[in-house]
Design an enzyme around this catalytic site. Structure first.
Site, PDB file in Angstrom:
ATOM      1  N   GLN A  13       0.845  -1.202   0.000  1.00 14.95           N
ATOM      2  CA  GLN A  13       0.000   0.000   0.000  1.00 14.95           C
ATOM      3  C   GLN A  13       0.878   1.247   0.000  1.00 14.95           C
ATOM      4  O   GLN A  13       1.217   1.780   1.055  1.00 14.95           O
ATOM      5  CB  GLN A  13      -0.888  -0.021   1.251  1.00 14.95           C
ATOM      6  CG  GLN A  13      -1.778   1.174   1.411  1.00 14.95           C
ATOM      7  CD  GLN A  13      -3.156   0.924   0.892  1.00 14.95           C
ATOM      8  OE1 GLN A  13      -3.681  -0.156   1.039  1.00 14.95           O
ATOM      9  NE2 GLN A  13      -3.755   1.936   0.314  1.00 14.95           N
ATOM     10  N   PHE A  14       1.249   1.727  -1.178  1.00 13.30           N
ATOM     11  CA  PHE A  14       2.132   2.889  -1.253  1.00 13.30           C
ATOM     12  C   PHE A  14       1.491   4.151  -0.695  1.00 13.30           C
ATOM     13  O   PHE A  14       2.182   5.069  -0.251  1.00 13.30           O
ATOM     14  CB  PHE A  14       2.623   3.120  -2.688  1.00 13.30           C
ATOM     15  CG  PHE A  14       1.625   3.782  -3.593  1.00 13.30           C
ATOM     16  CD1 PHE A  14       1.640   5.152  -3.770  1.00 13.30           C
ATOM     17  CD2 PHE A  14       0.667   3.031  -4.279  1.00 13.30           C
ATOM     18  CE1 PHE A  14       0.727   5.772  -4.607  1.00 13.30           C
ATOM     19  CE2 PHE A  14      -0.246   3.635  -5.106  1.00 13.30           C
ATOM     20  CZ  PHE A  14      -0.216   5.015  -5.278  1.00 13.30           C
ATOM     21  N   THR A  15       0.172   4.215  -0.650  1.00 14.22           N
ATOM     22  CA  THR A  15      -0.500   5.426  -0.176  1.00 14.22           C
ATOM     23  C   THR A  15      -0.317   5.663   1.322  1.00 14.22           C
ATOM     24  O   THR A  15      -0.664   6.736   1.821  1.00 14.22           O
ATOM     25  CB  THR A  15      -2.008   5.404  -0.523  1.00 14.22           C
ATOM     26  OG1 THR A  15      -2.618   4.274   0.108  1.00 14.22           O
ATOM     27  CG2 THR A  15      -2.224   5.340  -2.027  1.00 14.22           C
TER      28      THR A  15
END
Length: 150
Positions: free
Chosen positions: A78-80
């Protein structure tokens, strides 16, 4: 590295309408990787994750780990998680590691957690459009950032 850990009674991830990973009772974990992360972050977080005492004991006190309850883990990239929202209304992801750095680190993290558990870690697919379903048990949600360990 940053983890968002949710104690769940069940969780699953679908990609293109097909289930990629599914677990019963355990932990659904979102994993965010930034440019400065390395093996020391992986080692510290994987140990912290499997030993985190957030499952109830016989007195309903959160005193047991995923190892104690023989639960399962679902890891989702989850890069966010590294979004910066200081300026304006559109998040900036400048701190999130690019795929050439984050994919190998994510795979190492999965391997590290796998080596500490008796059951195989379930995962999504890095960079895919994933649909995650879960039933948060408690609810219990813990955020751990390897940069804040001191």
């Amino acid at each position: 590295m940053k983890l968002v850990i949710q104690r769940v009674s069940e969780a699953s991830v679908k990609i293109d309408g097909k289930i990629k990973g599914t677990i019963g009772m355990g932990l659904m974990v979102l994993v965010g990787i930034e440019e400065s992360d390395g093996q020391d972050d992986i080692d510290w977080l994987s140990g912290k994750l499997v030993n985190l005492r957030i499952f109830p004991d016989e007195n309903e006190v959160m005193n047991k780990s995923i190892l104690d309850v023989e639960g399962e883990i679902l890891l989702i990239s989850q890069f966010t998680l590294h979004a910066s929202t200081k300026k304006g209304n559109r998040p900036s992801y400048i701190k999130a590691a690019k795929p050439d750095i984050s994919i190998p680190l994510y795979e190492k993290f999965v391997g590290s957690v796998n080596s500490l558990l008796p059951t195989e870690v379930q995962t999504g697919e890095f960079g895919a459009d994933m649909k995650v379903s879960l039933i948060n048990d408690g609810p219990v949600t813990i955020i751990i950032d390897s940069k804040n360990r001191v």
